[in-house]
Design a protein around this motif. Structure first.
Motif, short mmCIF file in Angstrom:
data_model
loop_
_atom_site.label_atom_id
_atom_site.label_comp_id
_atom_site.label_asym_id
_atom_site.label_seq_id
_atom_site.Cartn_x
_atom_site.Cartn_y
_atom_site.Cartn_z
N GLY A 147 0.78 -1.23 0.00
CA GLY A 147 0.00 0.00 0.00
C GLY A 147 0.81 1.27 0.00
O GLY A 147 0.30 2.34 0.36
N VAL A 148 2.08 1.19 -0.40
CA VAL A 148 2.92 2.39 -0.44
C VAL A 148 2.86 3.02 -1.82
O VAL A 148 2.73 2.31 -2.82
CB VAL A 148 4.38 2.05 -0.07
N PRO A 149 2.96 4.35 -1.93
CA PRO A 149 3.03 4.99 -3.25
C PRO A 149 4.29 4.51 -3.97
O PRO A 149 5.40 4.65 -3.46
CB PRO A 149 3.12 6.49 -2.91
N LEU A 150 4.11 3.94 -5.15
CA LEU A 150 5.19 3.16 -5.76
C LEU A 150 5.50 3.61 -7.18
O LEU A 150 4.60 3.83 -8.00
CB LEU A 150 4.79 1.68 -5.78
N THR A 151 6.80 3.72 -7.47
CA THR A 151 7.31 3.87 -8.83
C THR A 151 8.24 2.70 -9.09
O THR A 151 9.08 2.37 -8.26
CB THR A 151 8.12 5.18 -9.00
N VAL A 152 8.11 2.08 -10.26
CA VAL A 152 8.98 0.94 -10.59
C VAL A 152 9.77 1.25 -11.86
O VAL A 152 9.20 1.69 -12.86
CB VAL A 152 8.16 -0.35 -10.78
N LEU A 153 11.07 1.04 -11.78
CA LEU A 153 11.96 1.18 -12.93
C LEU A 153 12.33 -0.21 -13.40
O LEU A 153 13.12 -0.90 -12.76
CB LEU A 153 13.21 1.97 -12.53
N ARG A 154 11.73 -0.63 -14.51
CA ARG A 154 11.97 -1.96 -15.05
C ARG A 154 13.13 -1.88 -16.05
O ARG A 154 12.95 -1.53 -17.20
CB ARG A 154 10.71 -2.49 -15.72
N ALA A 155 14.31 -2.22 -15.57
CA ALA A 155 15.51 -2.04 -16.36
C ALA A 155 15.84 -3.27 -17.19
O ALA A 155 15.57 -4.40 -16.79
CB ALA A 155 16.68 -1.71 -15.44
N ASN A 156 16.46 -3.04 -18.33
CA ASN A 156 17.04 -4.13 -19.09
C ASN A 156 18.29 -4.62 -18.36
O ASN A 156 18.67 -4.07 -17.31
CB ASN A 156 17.40 -3.66 -20.50
N PHE A 157 18.96 -5.65 -18.90
CA PHE A 157 20.23 -6.09 -18.32
C PHE A 157 21.22 -4.94 -18.28
O PHE A 157 21.30 -4.14 -19.22
CB PHE A 157 20.80 -7.24 -19.15
N PHE A 158 21.99 -4.86 -17.21
CA PHE A 158 22.94 -3.77 -17.04
C PHE A 158 24.13 -3.93 -18.00
O PHE A 158 24.63 -5.04 -18.21
CB PHE A 158 23.49 -3.73 -15.62
N MET A 159 24.60 -2.82 -18.54
CA MET A 159 25.88 -2.83 -19.25
C MET A 159 26.95 -3.38 -18.31
O MET A 159 26.96 -3.07 -17.11
CB MET A 159 26.24 -1.41 -19.68
N ASN A 160 27.84 -4.18 -18.83
CA ASN A 160 28.92 -4.85 -18.09
C ASN A 160 28.46 -6.09 -17.34
O ASN A 160 29.29 -6.94 -16.97
CB ASN A 160 29.62 -3.93 -17.08
N HIS A 161 27.17 -6.22 -17.07
CA HIS A 161 26.70 -7.31 -16.21
C HIS A 161 27.11 -8.68 -16.74
O HIS A 161 27.54 -9.55 -15.98
CB HIS A 161 25.17 -7.23 -16.08
N LEU A 162 27.02 -8.86 -18.04
CA LEU A 162 27.30 -10.17 -18.63
C LEU A 162 28.80 -10.46 -18.70
O LEU A 162 29.19 -11.59 -18.98
CB LEU A 162 26.71 -10.25 -20.03
N LEU A 163 29.63 -9.46 -18.45
CA LEU A 163 31.08 -9.61 -18.60
C LEU A 163 31.80 -9.85 -17.29
O LEU A 163 32.95 -10.28 -17.28
CB LEU A 163 31.67 -8.35 -19.25
N LYS A 164 31.15 -9.58 -16.18
CA LYS A 164 31.85 -9.57 -14.90
C LYS A 164 32.44 -10.93 -14.51
O LYS A 164 33.47 -10.98 -13.84
CB LYS A 164 30.91 -9.07 -13.79
#
Length: 326
Positions: A147-164
């Motif tokens: 019940g909280v006022p909500l904003t959601v940021l639905r992000a794609n895969f992060f840059m660099n994420h697949l390389l770590k």
């Protein structure tokens, strides 16, 4: 919204620290939440007013972390889903004091904003919607139910994420591998996610409550594209080598492999205008991310070598895969 006292969870993460740095330039009081405040003093150097211990697995840390807070930036590592679900319930018990929650989620967790059925929206016959993607929706749903006022940021895969997980190979042998191949994905700059969160917090729930934004990069890249861009930034040739999904599953387990299979079907290729609509400018390109410093002081190339939850030979999602929602 004036008089903001913001709790930034995952404050040592790549998005969290960037958000801390941006909020510190405003009149907001920034409380940075981290597992071990004694090892996070640098957050004060980039603007945190206060450090506080916070752990999704330790509910006794939640009261102090949220005391006096009216805005929460909510982020949690994938393996800590159950902790986030319980923390969301806790926020529901103090919802009268919480004026806004901004949650980082994932592209495709759209059960409430589109038709999305885990049993029929599949990448191939016999393969359901990836469990990890279902989990992202659970994470959003828990805050909606709170019940909280909500904003959601639905992000794609992060840059660099697949390389770590391949940093050593990249440095020593000049190559990386994964199963994505020629499929193009609109990988997103984590600094952009922080900027979008910053703007949503600044402009407040009056403008951004009950909004669900898809945050992507400005263009889609194949793995060969990524290798070429990274090579230019590093000043040497980098090669992408295709990996079978079976071998990837051996490295990281079936839950993460299921998500990667979904990535190969083009679902994450499109570029969204939502970042532009929030901030008024285009998203950051991968080349610019690698070369330029963010608000917290790191270039994307430096960030490549920072913390990573995924380790080859370890199924980090084994416990989370058994999670259930109330």
């Amino acid at each position: 919204m004036s008089g903001r006292k913001v709790l930034v969870t995952a404050a040592t993460g790549r998005i969290g620290k960037e958000l801390v740095a941006r909020l510190s330039k405003t009149d907001a009081f920034v409380r940075a939440a981290c597992h071990n405040p004694d090892k996070a003093e640098y957050l004060k150097k980039i603007g945190a007013a206060e450090l506080v211990e916070f752990d999704y697995t330790k509910p006794d840390t939640w009261k102090k972390a949220t005391e006096g807070v009216n805005v929460v930036y909510s982020a949690s590592p994938d393996p800590q889903l159950e902790g986030h679900l319980k923390f969301s319930e806790y926020l529901g018990t103090i919802k009268d004091s919480i004026k806004h929650v901004v949650r980082v989620s994932c592209f495709g967790a759209d059960t409430n904003t589109a038709s999305y059925n885990k049993d029929i929206h599949v990448s191939r016959d016999g393969a359901g919607i990836p469990l990890m993607l279902q989990h992202y929706w659970w994470g959003e749903e828990a805050l909606i139910k709170a019940g909280v006022p909500l904003t959601v940021l639905r992000a794609n895969f992060f840059m660099n994420h697949l390389l770590k997980t391949d940093c050593d190979q990249i440095d020593k042998e000049g190559w990386f591998s994964n199963p994505l191949g020629t499929c193009k994905n609109s990988f997103v700059c984590t600094n952009d996610i922080a900027e979008a969160a910053f703007v949503c917090i600044q402009e407040g729930p009056e403008r951004h409550a009950n909004k669900f934004y898809d945050i992507t990069g400005p263009e889609s890249h194949s793995m060969a594209d990524i290798a070429e861009i990274l090579g230019k930034a590093m000043g040497k040739k980098i090669e992408y080598r295709a990996q079978s999904m079976a071998d990837f599953e051996k490295d990281f387990g079936p839950t993460r492999a299921g998500f990667f299979e979904y990535l190969t079907n083009g679902f994450y290729s499109r570029c969204s205008p939502d970042f532009y609509n929030i901030t008024g400018h285009k998203p950051t390109s991968y080349a610019d991310y690698l070369a330029n410093k963010g608000a917290a002081g790191d270039t994307g190339l430096e960030e490549l070598y920072q913390a990573n939850v995924w380790k080859k030979g370890v199924d980090a999602m084994a416990a989370a895969a058994a999670a259930v929602k109330n």
